[in-house]
Design an enzyme around this catalytic site. Structure first.
Site, short mmCIF file in Angstrom:
data_model
loop_
_atom_site.label_atom_id
_atom_site.label_comp_id
_atom_site.label_asym_id
_atom_site.label_seq_id
_atom_site.Cartn_x
_atom_site.Cartn_y
_atom_site.Cartn_z
N THR A 12 0.84 -1.21 0.00
CA THR A 12 0.00 0.00 0.00
C THR A 12 0.87 1.26 0.00
O THR A 12 0.50 2.27 -0.62
CB THR A 12 -0.98 0.03 1.20
OG1 THR A 12 -0.25 0.07 2.42
CG2 THR A 12 -1.91 -1.16 1.19
N MET A 89 10.92 -6.86 4.35
CA MET A 89 11.12 -7.57 5.62
C MET A 89 12.52 -8.17 5.75
O MET A 89 12.68 -9.32 6.18
CB MET A 89 10.05 -8.66 5.77
CG MET A 89 8.63 -8.11 5.81
SD MET A 89 8.38 -6.90 7.12
CE MET A 89 8.35 -7.98 8.55
N ILE A 91 16.73 -6.97 6.88
CA ILE A 91 17.67 -5.92 7.27
C ILE A 91 18.78 -5.89 6.22
O ILE A 91 19.33 -6.93 5.87
CB ILE A 91 18.29 -6.24 8.66
CG1 ILE A 91 17.20 -6.48 9.70
CG2 ILE A 91 19.27 -5.15 9.08
CD1 ILE A 91 16.41 -5.27 10.07
N LEU A 92 19.10 -4.70 5.74
CA LEU A 92 20.17 -4.57 4.75
C LEU A 92 21.50 -4.39 5.47
O LEU A 92 21.59 -3.63 6.45
CB LEU A 92 19.88 -3.39 3.83
CG LEU A 92 18.60 -3.57 2.99
CD1 LEU A 92 18.22 -2.26 2.32
CD2 LEU A 92 18.78 -4.68 1.94
N HIS A 108 8.30 3.36 9.00
CA HIS A 108 8.11 2.50 10.16
C HIS A 108 6.82 2.90 10.87
O HIS A 108 6.57 4.09 11.09
CB HIS A 108 9.31 2.65 11.11
CG HIS A 108 9.21 1.75 12.29
ND1 HIS A 108 9.42 0.39 12.21
CD2 HIS A 108 8.88 2.01 13.58
CE1 HIS A 108 9.24 -0.15 13.40
NE2 HIS A 108 8.91 0.80 14.26
#
Ligand code: GRF
Length: 217
Positions: A12, A89, A91-92, A108
């Site tokens: 969205t 979803m 973490i880089l 967030h």
């Protein structure tokens, strides 16, 4: 400015960014959408908007490094200069962030620095806060710790559950994410330490915050 969006789910927020980017004066266009989840509805939203949609799935790679290399390759193929995480979803790693080199934004569903990480809306309800909201921030090596670009607050009502509060927060997310993307694409923000400054931006007003897709004179 050429933007890549990383997604894993419904999309969205991706939709809000796509819709904003279609405004003639919007300073960024979405060049590619990449999902680590082949079933993400966000991929369909991208295709409907005729934006290339790429799947980079963990099971096809032996390591996180290889997955991140594939992500980078997909972004480079589309000359992406700025990256938006929209319900992505994973973490880089610091390696990915420095290899990409450009700004990376995330949204967030809480008023950071409160309630980072997973299930932020549930955390806020369980803590009993009376106001929650959402945050768009620059991504750094931590989890939801990067410099804050813009936030919006919503009330937590006595009868709220995760779904009702989550919906109220998402409504605000769709308003502020395009706004933050506009500011970053226009290079209208400056970093002083970890503080994002919006000085010199005449459109930073209540009116601009209520009309994120539009430039307010
Ligand atoms: C949003 O609530 C966002 O804050 C969080 O993940 C959710 C993604 O929702 N990071 P959607 O896929 O954009 O609908």
């Amino acid at each position: 400015m050429s933007v890549g969006v990383l997604v894993s789910g419904k999309g969205t927020n991706l939709q809000a960014l796509i819709d904003a980017s279609f405004a003639p004066d919007f300073p960024a266009r979405i060049a590619v959408v990449v999902s680590n989840n082949p079933g993400a509805y966000a991929l369909q939203r991208a295709r409907q908007a005729q934006i290339p949609a790429v799947v980079v799935e963990q099971v096809r790679f032996a390591s996180r490094e290889q997955l991140e290399q594939a992500l980078l390759d997909a972004l480079r193929q589309h000359d992406v200069q700025l990256l938006c995480l929209a319900g992505f979803m994973r973490i880089l790693s610091p390696w990915f962030l420095s290899s990409f080199g450009g700004p990376v934004l995330n949204i967030h569903p809480a008023l950071l620095p409160s309630f980072p990480g997973l299930h932020a809306t549930r955390q806020a309800l369980e803590h009993g806060v009376k106001i929650s909201g959402c945050t768009v921030h620059l991504v750094d090596a931590g989890t939801d710790t990067g410099p804050i670009i813009v936030q919006a607050a919503v009330p937590v009502l006595p009868a709220d559950d995760e779904a009702s509060l989550g919906a109220r927060i998402q409504h605000e997310e769709h308003r502020i994410y395009p706004l933050a993307l506009r500011w970053v694409a226009e290079k209208a923000i400056a970093l002083r330490g970890r503080v994002v400054q919006l000085d010199g931006l005449p459109e930073v007003s209540d009116q601009a915050l209520r009309n994120p897709g539009k430039r307010v004179p």
